[in-house]
Structure formats: structure tokens, C-alpha cells
Design a protein around this motif. Structure first.
Motif, PDB file in Angstrom:
ATOM      1  N   MET A   1       4.208  28.270  26.859  1.00 34.50           N
ATOM      2  CA  MET A   1       4.444  29.577  27.447  1.00 34.50           C
ATOM      3  C   MET A   1       4.029  30.690  26.483  1.00 34.50           C
ATOM      4  SD  MET A   1       8.595  29.555  26.997  1.00 34.50           S
ATOM      5  CE  MET A   1       8.833  31.163  27.683  1.00 34.50           C
ATOM      6  N   PRO A  18       8.672  25.198  24.192  1.00 36.89           N
ATOM      7  CA  PRO A  18      10.034  25.537  24.608  1.00 36.89           C
ATOM      8  C   PRO A  18      11.079  25.333  23.508  1.00 36.89           C
ATOM      9  CG  PRO A  18       9.277  23.518  25.670  1.00 36.89           C
ATOM     10  CD  PRO A  18       8.090  24.115  24.998  1.00 36.89           C
ATOM     11  N   ALA A  63      11.783  30.611  19.430  1.00 41.08           N
ATOM     12  CA  ALA A  63      10.607  31.486  19.454  1.00 41.08           C
ATOM     13  C   ALA A  63      10.526  32.213  20.789  1.00 41.08           C
ATOM     14  CB  ALA A  63       9.338  30.667  19.204  1.00 41.08           C
ATOM     15  N   ALA A  64      10.841  31.513  21.855  1.00 37.39           N
ATOM     16  CA  ALA A  64      10.751  32.114  23.184  1.00 37.39           C
ATOM     17  C   ALA A  64      11.704  33.300  23.319  1.00 37.39           C
ATOM     18  CB  ALA A  64      11.057  31.067  24.247  1.00 37.39           C
TER      19      ALA A  64
END
Lengths: 155, 773, 283
Positions: A1, A18, A63-64
Motif C-alpha cells: 500500500m 502492512p 509505517a502505514a
């Protein structure tokens, strides 16, 4: 992502996994290697960076989760008045030995001093509990903070 | 203006504080792939199945190597007792069995997990006393075939599980014990201590054109070079080690770790650069930690309470391989009496193989627990005699001219008394005693130590802009020995600012041999070598400047960035001009210097197995600690800590204080917080930094430091070693202070809240019972 | 594995209802990210809920309610106001600053660690937790929610949204005491929370005692509480309370401490807690 975020004032668009950590994203994808990995479990604080101004262990921060947020790392401290003062004071006061913990101390202290510009030494020792320094025994780090505070007060 | 003794910022400080410094873990190369090790999950066993096919079949995996792919040889610092990979038997948990290289770190770790490894467990040798019993299983059934690194002639006493033994048995010990008025006996047990530098170990290896290059953040690049060459069976010059900024080492990065695996993997992966990085748990489990040990000591006292003889036996845990340990074991002889006269002393030091991770050097090495034992024992004796602990120490204290057990004479041991005086001035003993409060206690102890004498070399090269480069394989492990010490020494000699001196990172292809950042040696040895090199530069500068200034070279001096006529500072020429002129006339200016401290004279017949025969460039240390015990939890807080230390001369005040404060903090951790226990299965119980507790900012007081300066005529500006001394005594003084606080002796390190609370509650119970009677 | 970020509680509940057990809720991540890295958990989906501003609220008018995403740092600096010293003190000992600014109270409760610092503090304040799902909402006492070592009664489709605490009571003192080996960054060897209410003459009229790290889950000791009520925090009643407390706990030897030590430390810790409560009740 894909996540879009600001790193040291620059907009970045990064592809992350993720379960990826902010630390991994900074070091491997953005090649910002100033942020260090010491334990990968949130015990040592070497990986501390600021997310929207809050000091987090980037090794256990998603991180997301940084999407749309502002991240400051040691590489960005020179653009910050307080960060620059702290960097100079660490070097001048002997607060740096091996230096591997230094980026984490500096980022943590930027957050601490932004919130409270004149912490007492016991308050500082408590605020730094999440940052381990194996070299200095902390005294010269505390000296550096004291010098930073008094230097800023003189200005 | 002199820069010696001045507060000069470290030359690598800005890079470290900005994130620019490239540490070992930061190094990357084009096309680099990642490695991971398959490690033994058990401490002792026989490999019954090792199948690498599932890993090799994974897309993105470049290579998998095992013992079958490595040269059939053994390597080692002192004794060649170690294989690169376990072949048939595994000897400790974490021992490498195979290594993989793959496109990413995650894939490399997945591939390592896919390697099929089956091990039939065997009994683990863990207990030190049991390991020495005749019926104990042998950790190394082939021990007899092992050869010392320096060849068969360098062999030393060892047998079976006894990895090394040093015995000194002077006459008169038994007689003295036979006529003793009183004998005081103690046993002390200490755990291991993990160096816990914040940068885990890593290495990037490449194999190209028949040579191995390994990038690593290392304390002793030349030692890695030798180890890689042994393991991979090539001559040393076929290996190049390139150093990087080190995120701490404290002795644990003196021997090879991941480097030979990175080198071999690169060869297997057709020359792609391969990077290996330890996880924190891998690092902790396999680090050559400070060894655990049992020390047994007994002293014979005459009717006046004077010590007339002693016996000291230490059994230390070597782990599965020897590393540097046999060399260090004989230090027991130099510490067996501490700094106190004790009459003839029988010393037995035994190093024992066990099925545990190999142990190794950690700042202060075995001095930490030997002084703990000796100084606890002194408190015990004083308590038995009912005399003051400090006074009793002063009564036995070494003085100038003291002859030691090895025959070495300490001409300047009287400095110890100055140390006691310096502490006394800041914290008068009688006042401390008078102001005693419940659950508070005080401890005092003293030590002597060496400055490691091993060789170093440096080239000082003058740039045509008047700045200087120092080319050396010496490393700055963080202490500032290079970034302040050597830098200041060269700047001072050349009359240029420290900011105009650049010291290279180590590269064994470029710089000459250096014995590594160990034993507090770098400022003294490499500083001296650099000074000699700078002197050659000065001679050349004067020769060239003589022509420019039309003066005799002997009439010139180098100062303030110029070469000038003595007494006529107006007649001068900038160094830059001289350097540029030299390059175009006589050739570029550079100088070379080498230095090694000779071992002090000793009596070779004083002991068997004495591999470190005497202590060069002695330093002296007195520490005092005040502690408070929490009677509810048994936890201990160090309230006050004082250090008086002989340093020769302070080159950098910040560097010197940083070593003292940092060393004491590691010693406080050793005494109180850090626990590294080994289960009966040979596996560590503490496996992360959550349970392996390092001291935090709230756990240590600011150390009050009193430098003692008696310049050493051979040292640069009189410098002696500084770095190790501060960690020698915290365990001793804190244990003594806790004993004082709770009125009961505690003889194990670390001192646990469990033990303290149990001791307090037992004492309370006894008080209640006595009250009821 | 995939990750989605919920932008409303309803959206989060929909997601949970759809994915159930295959989904792991990610708030501050200070536990979940470690568990992922160690491969202790391998969910198919991570539901990132940390952006749900409505779960960050702290309400002190009327009832005392805190959203599940209130951070340890919020609590440590006293956002609950006076009367909740134990909650503030417990939150202040969860890791370091870096953990406290992102770690959430809801996460700490749902993680249900035997050593969870905040749980004893919440227990002495009679905490109730509210869980929501597309099926509706339920509120249960915390003591009935955390039922074992890392086990709660949360259904896979439920999201913990709110924690409700008892109102502050006059002449009451509370405290959280933690036993560790260092000044900070400790997983509790023993954690003990107490809340004592006194009458005008110094007699304990109501008591709550709860402990962590001495059994599979943090729990209240009704026996200890009963022993304290009617006394003045005197040695005798504390002794009786400690005896009762020791009967309620079941400590084990682990890497952090021995069962024997945990038992030894409890009586003195309880005594210290009672003294602090008495002082705070006066102040």
C-alpha cells in the motif's frame, strides 16, 4: 500500500507493507539511516523519531500509521532551532561517545523541551527512561541539555 | 596555545549528532544481498539431519553454505579450537550451523528457517565445578589435537574441559596457614555480563578477484583479518577489513563474529556483496560476554589481624570456545591480593569449557570479579576482627617499591594513598560513619590496572593545504581516544587546530597493524606512535622551510600553523606553503611512527601458564559508593559515587570523565541490574533487552571524579590508560555498601532484590526472636 | 496480510463483523507490532483504529469515562483529574515516554497481560468496559472481562470503546506501586493498586486492593479489602490483609522474579500502599 507523509518537511510517497515498521521504511526505503535500530522491541529508544511531534519508537510503530502525518528524524534536526542547539551541545559537552543512541536522545529531547523548556534534572532522567546510552552514564547528556537550556535563555 | 587538557569537541561528533556517520549496520554496497544464519537451538547435541534443499529451492535465495562448504580447519585467537560451522556436534545455543544469502533480509531469514536441522540432544556441561570432575563429558573430545594460533610451541597448560590453567605456588603459604591465629574464608559467585553495545553486530562481505573484503564496525580490524584468514584458509593478506563507525563494543567486538560468514557467503553468491546483521537476541545469545566465575579465597591472619598468607582459586567459564580467554585467565595472579599486602599467596586460575556461548573480553575483563572477591573479603576480615574497614585497608596498602607475586615492582604504588586521601577529602569516612541512617551503607575499595602495551602505528600525512591526515588502523570505539586523544596529540605537535587533523577509519590494506581498541591502550600507544610520526613530519617541514626562510633547520620551530625562526616569530612561512613546496621539490611530506610498551620485568618462574606476565604502565584506582536499600522491595539505589583515578595526564577532560562516568555506570549495571543467567540446559534465561536490564538515566548518580596525574615519561604528554579502570570496582564497593546497609554479607553478583529482601527479612525475624527470648 | 484504516467506529465494527478472528485490531501498536515481528501472531488483516478521534475523549463530568484510545501519556499527566492517582501512576510506568505517547488504555486492557500495569489501577476504581459490535453494545465489569492470561471475553467482532470508572469519593486515597529492578522500563515483578476511603476518625470504610504479575491475570483481593475495612491502616489490619492477599495470589517463577520474592514483597508493599492512601485521603 502507498502512504503519503511528510518527512523532515518533504512530502514523500512510499510503498509499505502492512506489518512494516516506520523504522524499516525510513532506513530501507528512504535510506534515512540516521535513525538506528538497537533492539527492535521498543526497549532502547535508539530509533526514536517524532510523529506529529510525539517521540515514538519507530521500530514498533506501523509505517502505514504515518499516512498524512509529519515525521521528523535526526536528519531534519539541523533545520530546527532547538534541534540544532541540542546537536551542538551534545558534541560540546561530551554527550556523544559511540553516538549510536544519540539520534534517539536528540529527537526525544526535542519533543521533551518543546513541551517543557526547562525540565529539572530528575524530570529529565525520568523523561529519558526510554533511551538507553551504554557509553556515557548519562551525565554528559544531561550537561548538554542544561547547556542547551541556559544557552536558549541567554538569547 | 596548547590543546592538551583542553575541552576539544570530538572530531566525529558532528557526524554522529546529525545522523551522517556511517556505522557498520548502515553500510550498503551496490547489488548487495542479505544473509542470515541458521543457529543451533540447543546447547549440546549431535546433528542428525541437515537439509538445505528447501532453502535453496526458494526463489531469491542465492546460496546456502554449511560446514561442508567451508575449509576443514579450526580457527581461534589463542587456540585454534573453533570451526566456522558446527559439523557433527553443536556445542552451544546459537552456534552457526548454516548460512544463507538471499535478495532481502526477510527472505534470508525465511530461508534460514526453511533449512531442516535435526539435533539429538546430548548432556550439556554447564556447572563449572562439575565440568572439572573426571567423569564429566568432554565439551571437546578432540582437545588434544588443537594447536595454538602461534603454533605448537606456544601451547600452555590445558586438559580436557580445563581450557587453561595458571598456578602460582610460592613457598610459605602452608606454613603461614598452619601458624595462623585466624583464617577467614569466602566464596563468591558472579554471573556473566553482556556488553550490550547499542549497535548489534553486522558485516558486509565481498569476494572479488581472489580476495575477501569485509566492512565491519570493529574494535580490532587486524584480529578479524587473521580470524577470517584462518577460517577460510587463505593467507592474511588475502583478506581486507574496512572499519566503520562503531556503535559501542566494550570488548565484544575484538574477535570475529559475522565477518567470516559474510565473506564465505559472498564467495558462494558469486561475489555479490552480502550483509549480515544480528537481531538483538542473536547478538545477546552469542556475544562473548564477560565470563561467570566462582572465586574462593582464604586468608591467614596473625594475632594482630595482619594478613600473613592467602589462597585464591578462581574457576571461570570459557564457554564452548576459547577466543582470547586463556590469555586473560592468568590475570588472577595480578589481582589476587588486590592492592594490599597479604604475604605469600597461592593462586590457581582455571578456565573451563562449557556448552554455552563462548565468553570473552568485556572492559576490565576478570578484574571486575577478582576485585569484587578481594575487596568483599577485606570487608569480611575487618568485620571478623571488629576493625574499621578503611583503616584496615590502609594498614595493608601497597606503597612505592611494592614487589608483586610475579616479581614485578610497582615503583609508584604510593599513588594509592593519594587516591584514598582524595576520596577522604570529598567524603570523610568518619563523617559518613557518624551520619549513618537505617538502610544506608557505604563501601570503599581500591585497585591497580594495566595499560595494554600492544603495538600500534600511524602515518601522519601533510596535505598541501596545511592540514594533516593520520592513517591508522586504530579505532575509536566511542571513547574519544582517536577523535579527541590522537587528534589533539597530532594537532599539538604540528601546531595546527584539532579541526585540521583528520584520522582515517581503519583499513587493513592501507594502515599498519594496530592491536585494537582494548585495554585502555589507544590514546597512549597510538597517540605516541602518531607523535613520533608527527616529529618526522616536523623534521621534513623544517628542512624544506630552511630553504624558504634562509635559516638553519635547527633554528626553526613549527607552531601556530607556521614554520618560523625561533625567537623571531615574524620570520615565518605557513605550513601549507611549506607542504606545497615540498610536494613539488623533495616530494610529499609524511612521517611514520610505531610504538609498543615493553612488559615490565617479572620472574618467569613465579607461575605456570602465566600468559600475561606483568602489567605495563600501571594505574591506580580508589572508589567509594553510598547506597540505599528499599526495605520493602530489596532494590538498591546508588546515592553517591566517588572515583579517584591515576590517569597520567588528562588529554581531554570530557573524554576522561566520559570514560569514568560510563565505566562506573556499566559497573553499577553489573552489580545491580544486569542479569545473565544460564539454565541447566545451557541456555540463557535473559534473551532480550526487556529482561537484560541496562541501567537507565534514573539508575545512576553523577560520579564525583578526582583525577590523579603522575605523567608517564613514555606516554604522549604523560598519558596512561583510562577506559577500563572505572569498571573494576563498582561491584566491589556496591556489594560492600549493601552489606553495610543491611548488616549481612551478600557475595554474589549481581546483587538481586530477591537476595537483599530475603536477607533483610531473615535478619528481622532473628531480631524478633531475640527480642522474645 | 493486509491493513486497513478505519475512519469511523461504525466502519471499524463492519470490518470486524466481516473478518472476525482473522482480524487484529491495531491501535498504538506497541504490543501488536512486537508480536508481529516475533511472529507470535499472524493475522490476515490488521485493522488500524488509532485515527478514531471519538475514542480519544475523556469525560469527567457526571461519570468518569475514557475512550479506548486515550494514551498512557494522557493518563500519566493526570487528564483524569484528582482522585485517580493510581491510574496516572500506573500509566506513567508503562514503558518509556515513547511507549506512553502511543500506547492506549484500550490496548493495554485487551492485551490482558498478567503484568499489565493499568489493570490493577482500573480494578480499584471499579472499572467497567463497554464493547460494541454490529450486534449492539455491552458493558461488563473489567474483572469479568479479563479472565485469564492474555484472555478476555471480547468476541472477535467486538471493539472495546469505553472504560468507565467509579466517581471520586471524599476522604479517599489511591496509589499504584510497582516493583521492578530499575527506576523505569520494567515489566512489573509485582504491581499493586489500592484505594481506601476513611471516615472522619481515620477508620477505613471502603477498600479496594488489586495486584498484577502474581497470577495469570491481574485481580482484586476481596479478602484483603475486607481485612482492611474497620481498621485504621494499623499494622494488625495490614498484616491480616496481607495474609488474605497472599491466599488470593498464585505467583510463579519467571525470568523477572521468583514466586518466593513476589510473596515476600507483597506484605511490605501493601503496608506502603495503605500508608500512602491514608496520606492522600487527608490531603
Amino acid at each position: 500500500m502507498d502512504v503519503t507523509l511528510t518527512v523532515n518537511g518533504r512530502r514523500e510517497q512510499v510503498e509499505v507493507g502492512p506489518a512494516e515498521t516506520l523504522l524499516g521504511m525510513l532506513r530501507e526505503r528512504l535510506r534515512l539511516t540516521g535513525t538506528k535500530e538497537g533492539c527492535n522491541e521498543g526497549e532502547c529508544g535508539a530509533c526514536t523519531v517524532l510523529v506529529d511531534g510525539l517521540p515514538v519508537d519507530s521500530c514498533i510503530y506501523s509505517a502505514a500509521a504515518t499516512s498524512g502525518r509529519s515525521v521528523e528524524t535526526v536528519e531534519g534536526l539541523a533545520d530546527d532551532d532547538l534541534g540544532r542547539d541540542l546537536q551542538a551541545a551534545f558534541v560540546a559537552a561530551g554527550g556523544v561517545q559511540c553516538g549510536f543512541c544519540t539520534p534517539g536522545f536528540l529527537t526525544t529531547l526535542v519533543a521533551v523541551l518543546r513541551e517543557n523548556p526547562e525540565p529539572s534534572e530528575p524530570e529529565l532522567r525520568e523523561a529519558l527512561a526510554g533511551n538507553i546510552c551504554r557509553c556515557t552514564g548519562y551525565s554528559q547528556i544531561l550537561d548538554a541539555v542544561a547547556a542547551t537550556i541556559s544557552g536558549r535563555n541567554r538569547r | 596555545m596548547s590543546v592538551i587538557g583542553e575541552r576539544v569537541p570530538r572530531s566525529d561528533g558532528r557526524a554522529k549528532a546529525s545522523g551522517d556517520a556511517e556505522y557498520g549496520v548502515d553500510h550498503a554496497e551496490p547489488g548487495m544481498i542479505w544473509g542470515a544464519l541458521v543457529r543451533s537451538p540447543v546447547s549440546s547435541g549431535r546433528i542428525t539431519r541437515l537439509d538445505t534443499a528447501p532453502a535453496l529451492a526458494m526463489p531469491g535465495v542465492h546460496a546456502v553454505v554449511t560446514a561442508a562448504d567451508a575449509p576443514d580447519t579450526r580457527a581461534g585467537w589463542v587456540l585454534r579450537d573453533q570451526r566456522l560451522f558446527a559439523a557433527d556436534r553443536v556445542l552451544y545455543e546459537g552456534q552457526p550451523v548454516a548460512a544463507v544469502a538471499a535478495d532481502t533480509l526477510e527472505l534470508a531469514r525465511e530461508a534460514a528457517a526453511a533449512v531442516v536441522l535435526e539435533i539429538e540432544p546430548l548432556p550439556a556441561v554447564v556447572d563449572l565445578d562439575a565440568a572439572l570432575r573426571p567423569d564429566a563429558p568432554l565439551v571437546h573430545p578432540d582437545w588434544e589435537s588443537y594447536v595454538p594460533a602461534l603454533g605448537p610451541d606456544a601451547d600452555y597448560p590445558r586438559h580436557g574441559n580445563l581450557a587453561a590453567e595458571s598456578v602460582s605456588d610460592p613457598p610459605g603459604v602452608d606454613d603461614a596457614f598452619a601458624r595462623a591465629h585466624r583464617v577467614v574464608t569466602d566464596e563468591f559467585v558472579v554471573q556473566r555480563q553482556y556488553q550490550a553495545y547499542i549497535e548489534p553486530k553486522s558485516a558486509v562481505g565481498t569476494y572479488r578477484d581472489g580476495r575477501y573484503t569485509v566492512h565491519t564496525a570493529h574494535q580490532f580490524p587486524y584480529n578479524v583479518r587473521d580470524r577470517v584468514s584462518q577460517f577460510l584458509d587463505v593467507r592474511p593478506s588475502a583478506v581486507r577489513i574496512v572499519g566503520h563507525t562503531i556503535g559501542g563494543g566494550f570488548g565484544a567486538k575484538l574477535d570475529a563474529a559475522l565477518e567470516p560468514y559474510a565473506a564465505l557467503l559472498s564467495k558462494a553468491a558469486r561475489g555479490r556483496a552480502v550483509k549480515l546483521v544480528n537481531t538483538r537476541t542473536e547478538d545477546l545469545l552469542t556475544c562473548p560476554s564477560r565470563e561467570g566465575a566462582i572465586t574462593r579465597v582464604r586468608s591467614a591472619l596473625d594475632e594482630d589481624g595482619t594478613i600473613i598468607a592467602r589462597e585464591l582459586e578462581v574457576i571461570a567459564d570459557n564457554g564452548a570456545y576459547s577466543g582470547e580467554m586463556p590469555w586473560l585467565a592468568s590475570i588472577a595472579l595480578h589481582c589476587a591480593r588486590g592492592v594490599y599486602q597479604a604475604g605469600p599467596t597461592r593462586v590457581t586460575a582455571r578456565l573451563v569449557y562449557t556448552n554455552t556461548a563462548p565468553t570473552g573480553a568485556f572492559r576490565g575483563v576478570n578484574g571486575t570479579y577478582l576485585y569484587h572477591a578481594v575487596e568483599r573479603h577485606m570487608d569480611h576480615i575487618a568485620a571478623e576482627l571488629g576493625v574499621d574497614r578503611r583503616e584496615y585497608r590502609l594498614r595493608h596498602l601497597f606503597d612505592d617499591g611494592e614487589e608483586l607475586l610475579n616479581g614485578q615492582v610497582l615503583t609508584d604504588a604510593g599513588i594509592l594513598r593519594e587516591g584514598f586521601d582524595a576520596i577522604e577529602a570529598a567524603a570523610p569516612w568518619a563523617k559518613l560513619e557518624a551520619e549513618r541512617r537505617p538502610y544506608r551503607g557505604v563501601g570503599i575499595a581500591a585497585a591497580w590496572w594495566l595499560t595494554n602495551p600492544m603495538p600500534g602505528t600511524a602515518v601522519v600525512k601533510l596535505h598541501e593545504d596545511g592540514t594533516a591526515a593520520v592513517i591508522t588502523a586504530a579505532t575509536d570505539n566511542g571513547s574519544g581516544a582517536v577523535s579527541m586523544g590522537v587528534t589533539q596529540i597530532v594537532a599539538e605537535r604540528l601546531g595546527i587546530p584539532p579541526s585540521d587533523v583528520f584520522v582515517t577509519l581503519p583499513d587493513t590494506d592501507v594502515a599498519g597493524f594496530d592491536a585494537g581498541s582494548q585495554g585502555s591502550r589507544t590514546t597512549r600507544i597510538v597517540g605516541k606512535a602518531s607523535q613520533i610520526a608527527a616529529d618526522e613530519v616536523i623534521t621534513k617541514l623544517k628542512d624544506v622551510a630552511a630553504g624558504l626562510l634562509e635559516a638553519a633547520a635547527d633554528d626553526l620551530e613549527v607552531a601556530d600553523g607556521t614554520v618560523r625562526v625561533k625567537g623571531a616569530p615574524g620570520t615565518s612561512v605557513p605550513i601549507a606553503v611549506v607542504a606545497a613546496t615540498a610536494t613539488n621539490t623533495v616530494g610529499p611530506i609524511q612521517g611514520t611512527g610505531s610504538f609498543v610498551t615493553p612488559f615490565p620485568d617479572f620472574n618467569p618462574g613465579c607461575a605456570t601458564g602465566l600468559m600475561l606476565p606483568s602489567f605495563p604502565t600501571p594505574t591506580y584506582h580508589v572508589h567509594l559508593a553510598e547506597v540505599e536499600v528499599d526495605p520493602v522491595t530489596g532494590t538498591v539505589q546508588v546515592l553517591r559515587y566517588l572515583v579517584a583515578q591515576e590517569v597520567g595526564a588528562v588529554i581531554s577532560p570530557d573524554g576522561t570523565y566520559g570514560q569514568v562516568m560510563g565505566g562506573v555506570t556499566q559497573g553499577i549495571g553489573y552489580a545491580l541490574h544486569e542479569s545473565l543467567r544460564i539454565g541447566e540446559d545451557g541456555r540463557y534465561r535473559e534473551r532480550t533487552l526487556e529482561s537484560y536490564r541496562l541501567p537507565l538515566a534514573g539508575d545512576v548518580p553523577r560520579v564525583e571524579f578526582f583525577p590523579l596525574e603522575h605523567p608517564d615519561p613514555d606516554g604522549p604528554h604523560g598519558a596512561k590508560g583510562v577506559g577500563e579502570g572505572p569498571i573494576l570496582l563498582p561491584a566491589a564497593v556496591i556489594a560492600n555498601a549493601v552489606g553495610d546497609a543491611i548488616g549481612r554479607p551478600l557475595n554474589n553478583i549481581p546483587i538481586t532484590p530477591e537476595e537483599v529482601l530475603a536477607a533483610l527479612q531473615t535478619a528481622e525475624l532473628r531480631n524478633v526472636e531475640e527480642h522474645m527470648r | 496480510m493486509e491493513l486497513s484504516t478505519a475512519d469511523s467506529v461504525d466502519a471499524a465494527l463492519d470490518e470486524l463483523s466481516r473478518r472476525g478472528e482473522r482480524c487484529r485490531v491495531l491501535a498504538g501498536g506497541t504490543d501488536v507490532m512486537i508480536q508481529l515481528a516475533r511472529r507470535e501472531i499472524t493475522p490476515e488483516h490488521l485493522l488500524h483504529v488509532e485515527r478514531l478521534g471519538e475514542l480519544r475523549a475523556v469525560e469527567t463530568e457526571g461519570s468518569t469515562r475514557l475512550g479506548a484510545l486515550v494514551t498512557h501519556r494522557d493518563l500519566a499527566v493526570g487528564r483524569l483529574g484528582p482522585g485517580y492517582a493510581a491510574v496516572a501512576e500506573s500509566a506513567a510506568t508503562v514503558g518509556g515516554l515513547q511507549t506512553q505517547v502511543v500506547g492506549t488504555i484500550g490496548g493495554n486492557v485487551c492485551n490482558a497481560s498478567p503484568a499489565a500495569d493499568t489493570l490493577p489501577a482500573l480494578l480499584v476504581h471499579d472499572a467497567e468496559v463497554t464493547l460494541r459490535s454490529v450486534r449492539g453494545s455491552r458493558t461488563v465489569p473489567l474483572a469479568e472481562f479479563v479472565v485469564g492470561r492474555r484472555v478476555t471475553t471480547r468476541a472477535p467482532d467486538e471493539l472495546l470503546t469505553t472504560i468507565t470508572l467509579g466517581r471520586p469519593i471524599p476522604r479517599t486515597g489511591d496509589v499504584y506501586l510497582k516493583v521492578g529492578r530499575r527506576s523505569a522500563m520494567e515489566v512489573a515483578i509485582v504491581g499493586l493498586a489500592a484505594r481506601l476511603t476513611f471516615d472522619g476518625t481515620g477508620v477505613v470504610t471502603d477498600a479496594r486492593i488489586a495486584v498484577a504479575s502474581v497470577g495469570p491475570r491481574p485481580l482484586r483481593s476481596v479478602g484483603a479489602e475486607t481485612a482492611l475495612v474497620g481498621g485504621t491502616g494499623d499494622a494488625e489490619s495490614v498484616h491480616a490483609a496481607a495474609k488474605a492477599l497472599l491466599q488470593d495470589v498464585d505467583p510463579i517463577d519467571d525470568v523477572r522474579g521468583t514466586a518466593d520474592y513476589r510473596r515476600r514483597v507483597i506484605p511490605g508493599l501493601l503496608g506502603r500502599a495503605v500508608r500512602v492512601c491514608a496520606e492522600r485521603a487527608e490531603g
